[in-house]
Design a protein around this motif. Structure first.
Motif, PDB file in Angstrom:
ATOM      1  N   LEU A   1       5.806 -17.479  37.854  1.00 45.18           N
ATOM      2  CA  LEU A   1       6.526 -16.421  37.145  1.00 45.18           C
ATOM      3  C   LEU A   1       5.685 -15.153  37.098  1.00 45.18           C
ATOM      4  CD1 LEU A   1       8.954 -15.427  35.562  1.00 45.18           C
ATOM      5  CD2 LEU A   1       7.930 -16.408  33.485  1.00 45.18           C
ATOM      6  N   ALA A   2       4.407 -15.278  36.760  1.00 39.52           N
ATOM      7  CA  ALA A   2       3.528 -14.102  36.733  1.00 39.52           C
ATOM      8  C   ALA A   2       3.428 -13.470  38.119  1.00 39.52           C
ATOM      9  CB  ALA A   2       2.139 -14.501  36.231  1.00 39.52           C
ATOM     10  N   ARG A   3       3.378 -14.307  39.146  1.00 36.97           N
ATOM     11  CA  ARG A   3       3.302 -13.780  40.517  1.00 36.97           C
ATOM     12  C   ARG A   3       4.551 -12.976  40.859  1.00 36.97           C
ATOM     13  NH1 ARG A   3       2.592 -18.277  42.690  1.00 36.97           N
ATOM     14  NH2 ARG A   3       0.339 -18.310  42.390  1.00 36.97           N
ATOM     15  N   ARG A   4       5.709 -13.477  40.457  1.00 36.14           N
ATOM     16  CA  ARG A   4       6.951 -12.750  40.710  1.00 36.14           C
ATOM     17  C   ARG A   4       6.966 -11.403  39.995  1.00 36.14           C
ATOM     18  NH1 ARG A   4      11.697 -15.126  42.310  1.00 36.14           N
ATOM     19  NH2 ARG A   4      12.448 -12.984  42.078  1.00 36.14           N
ATOM     20  N   PHE A   5       6.461 -11.379  38.769  1.00 37.76           N
ATOM     21  CA  PHE A   5       6.422 -10.120  38.027  1.00 37.76           C
ATOM     22  C   PHE A   5       5.492  -9.115  38.710  1.00 37.76           C
ATOM     23  CE2 PHE A   5       7.688 -12.433  33.911  1.00 37.76           C
ATOM     24  CZ  PHE A   5       8.995 -11.990  34.002  1.00 37.76           C
ATOM     25  N   ILE A   6       4.352  -9.588  39.201  1.00 38.74           N
ATOM     26  CA  ILE A   6       3.409  -8.698  39.880  1.00 38.74           C
ATOM     27  C   ILE A   6       4.033  -8.153  41.157  1.00 38.74           C
ATOM     28  CG2 ILE A   6       1.201  -8.609  41.102  1.00 38.74           C
ATOM     29  CD1 ILE A   6       0.155 -10.656  39.018  1.00 38.74           C
ATOM     30  N   GLN A   7       4.716  -9.016  41.904  1.00 41.28           N
ATOM     31  CA  GLN A   7       5.395  -8.558  43.118  1.00 41.28           C
ATOM     32  C   GLN A   7       6.457  -7.515  42.790  1.00 41.28           C
ATOM     33  OE1 GLN A   7       6.814 -12.317  44.589  1.00 41.28           O
ATOM     34  NE2 GLN A   7       4.902 -12.806  45.638  1.00 41.28           N
ATOM     35  N   GLN A   8       7.172  -7.742  41.691  1.00 41.30           N
ATOM     36  CA  GLN A   8       8.206  -6.793  41.294  1.00 41.30           C
ATOM     37  C   GLN A   8       7.593  -5.456  40.883  1.00 41.30           C
ATOM     38  OE1 GLN A   8      11.235  -7.382  41.767  1.00 41.30           O
ATOM     39  NE2 GLN A   8      12.391  -5.864  40.622  1.00 41.30           N
ATOM     40  N   ALA A   9       6.455  -5.492  40.209  1.00 37.98           N
ATOM     41  CA  ALA A   9       5.775  -4.255  39.827  1.00 37.98           C
ATOM     42  C   ALA A   9       5.363  -3.457  41.054  1.00 37.98           C
ATOM     43  CB  ALA A   9       4.558  -4.575  38.956  1.00 37.98           C
ATOM     44  N   ARG A  10       4.842  -4.139  42.068  1.00 32.85           N
ATOM     45  CA  ARG A  10       4.405  -3.452  43.277  1.00 32.85           C
ATOM     46  C   ARG A  10       5.585  -2.874  44.049  1.00 32.85           C
ATOM     47  NH1 ARG A  10      -0.166  -7.867  45.254  1.00 32.85           N
ATOM     48  NH2 ARG A  10      -1.855  -7.079  43.942  1.00 32.85           N
ATOM     49  N   ALA A  11       6.670  -3.629  44.076  1.00 32.92           N
ATOM     50  CA  ALA A  11       7.831  -3.179  44.842  1.00 32.92           C
ATOM     51  C   ALA A  11       8.518  -1.989  44.175  1.00 32.92           C
ATOM     52  CB  ALA A  11       8.821  -4.326  45.017  1.00 32.92           C
ATOM     53  N   SER A  12       8.584  -2.020  42.852  1.00 34.02           N
ATOM     54  CA  SER A  12       9.355  -1.007  42.134  1.00 34.02           C
ATOM     55  C   SER A  12       8.515   0.116  41.556  1.00 34.02           C
ATOM     56  CB  SER A  12      10.134  -1.668  40.993  1.00 34.02           C
ATOM     57  OG  SER A  12       9.239  -2.168  40.009  1.00 34.02           O
ATOM     58  N   GLY A  13       7.213  -0.126  41.351  1.00 34.19           N
ATOM     59  CA  GLY A  13       6.388   0.851  40.659  1.00 34.19           C
ATOM     60  C   GLY A  13       6.622   0.868  39.168  1.00 34.19           C
ATOM     61  N   ASP A  14       7.334  -0.115  38.658  1.00 39.53           N
ATOM     62  CA  ASP A  14       7.673  -0.183  37.235  1.00 39.53           C
ATOM     63  C   ASP A  14       6.591  -0.971  36.499  1.00 39.53           C
ATOM     64  OD1 ASP A  14       8.751  -0.641  34.724  1.00 39.53           O
ATOM     65  OD2 ASP A  14      10.784  -0.933  35.477  1.00 39.53           O
ATOM     66  N   PRO A  15       5.808  -0.337  35.614  1.00 39.29           N
ATOM     67  CA  PRO A  15       4.700  -1.021  34.943  1.00 39.29           C
ATOM     68  C   PRO A  15       5.151  -2.058  33.925  1.00 39.29           C
ATOM     69  CG  PRO A  15       4.958   1.176  34.041  1.00 39.29           C
ATOM     70  CD  PRO A  15       5.908   1.083  35.206  1.00 39.29           C
ATOM     71  N   ARG A  16       6.440  -2.078  33.558  1.00 35.43           N
ATOM     72  CA  ARG A  16       6.901  -3.120  32.635  1.00 35.43           C
ATOM     73  C   ARG A  16       6.542  -4.506  33.148  1.00 35.43           C
ATOM     74  NH1 ARG A  16      12.739  -3.581  32.321  1.00 35.43           N
ATOM     75  NH2 ARG A  16      12.694  -2.772  34.449  1.00 35.43           N
ATOM     76  N   PHE A  17       6.662  -4.686  34.472  1.00 37.48           N
ATOM     77  CA  PHE A  17       6.485  -6.015  35.035  1.00 37.48           C
ATOM     78  C   PHE A  17       5.032  -6.483  34.958  1.00 37.48           C
ATOM     79  CE2 PHE A  17      10.376  -4.410  36.969  1.00 37.48           C
ATOM     80  CZ  PHE A  17      11.239  -5.440  36.643  1.00 37.48           C
ATOM     81  N   LEU A  18       4.086  -5.543  34.966  1.00 38.75           N
ATOM     82  CA  LEU A  18       2.688  -5.929  34.749  1.00 38.75           C
ATOM     83  C   LEU A  18       2.506  -6.446  33.324  1.00 38.75           C
ATOM     84  CD1 LEU A  18       0.864  -2.986  36.565  1.00 38.75           C
ATOM     85  CD2 LEU A  18       1.335  -5.284  37.437  1.00 38.75           C
TER      86      LEU A  18
END
Length: 278
Positions: free
Chosen positions: A72-89
């Motif tokens: 789950l944490a890995r998915r959030f990190i990938q989403q942060a990188r893809a979107s630039g949205d810091p919420r996911f970090l």
């Protein structure tokens, strides 16, 4: 030369007309800090949102289970990188909360914690995590790659090269040789590194899309540093076409367009005529 680390964060909260006071122009002030003003989607893809919700529900039932927390944490990190949205970090850090202050958490958790610390520029703490994780699991490719990236950012090219060379027998060719060529290109081997990575990209036609996109992005930056604008643009466009554009790649290409005095052009390629936009 584009920055080695970039987080593009643009959050827009749109308050509906139903909220009190908005029609009259006066601000709406929540009466309770728990009031929800807007719910932002976890992902644009309905299938991805469903998967993320399922992972979160599983972790809520077993919050101390590292086998559930790590993916789950890995998915959030990938989403942060893809979107630039810091919420996911922040979501990823919250997911790792049970182990955040542990001196020796499970290896996968420790590598993810290092990745988050890297994103916060806490490089000493990230390097300590990665070095300890690699002592326990020397063949951990992601730990090697992340440590190489941090060492490169800090100017420790010799240390970065050692980590990159250690990737050759354990990581996909585009990742391993991209890492080696990226470091060597900064130490007087720009042309040779560029030519070698070009040959490897042309050879590895079956590589996964994220690996190919990353290697093409490296080629674009190498060409840009060498002053070959035509090649840089070709590689940027190929990288963007190889998969969904992530925030770093789009930002790097946007900077390239600005350097070329072409501010009106779109960083994201337009779809081909007749193509279906997903």
């Amino acid at each position: 030369m584009t920055p080695l680390l970039r987080i593009l964060a643009t959050l827009t909260l749109v308050l509906g007309a139903a909220l009190p006071g908005l029609a009259s122009g006066s601000p709406y002030i929540p009466h309770n800090e728990a009031d929800v003003l807007e719910r932002l989607p976890l992902d644009k893809s309905p299938a991805a949102r469903t998967q993320l919700r399922a992972l979160r529900q599983q972790l809520q039932a077993q919050p101390d289970n590292p086998q559930l927390a790590a993916p789950l944490a890995r998915r959030f990190i990938q989403q942060a990188r893809a979107s630039g949205d810091p919420r996911f970090l922040g979501y990823a850090e919250a997911t790792l909360a049970p182990w955040w202050d542990q001196p020796q958490p499970p290896v996968e958790i420790q590598v993810l914690r290092a990745t988050l610390r890297q994103s916060l520029h806490e490089f000493d703490a990230a390097l300590a995590d990665l070095s300890q994780a690699l002592q326990r699991q020397p063949q951990h490719a992601q730990a090697r790659l992340t440590r190489a990236a941090i060492r490169q950012v800090r100017g420790d090219y010799a240390g970065a090269r050692r980590d990159c060379l250690a990737l050759v027998p354990i990581a996909p060719p585009l990742i391993a040789y991209g890492c080696v060529c990226g470091v060597n290109s900064l130490e007087g081997q720009a042309r040779a590194s560029y030519d070698l990575l070009q040959r490897i990209v042309a050879r590895e036609t079956a590589a996964a899309a994220p690996e190919r996109q990353w290697a093409l992005g490296l080629l674009a930056e190498m060409a840009e540093r060498r002053g070959d604008s035509a090649a840089a643009e070709r590689h940027y466009r190929a990288a963007l076409a190889a998969g969904p554009g992530d925030a770093y790649l789009l930002g790097a290409y946007a900077d390239f367009l600005l350097d070329q005095q072409r501010p009106a052009e779109r960083a994201r390629p337009r779809p081909r005529p007749g193509a279906v936009r997903r």
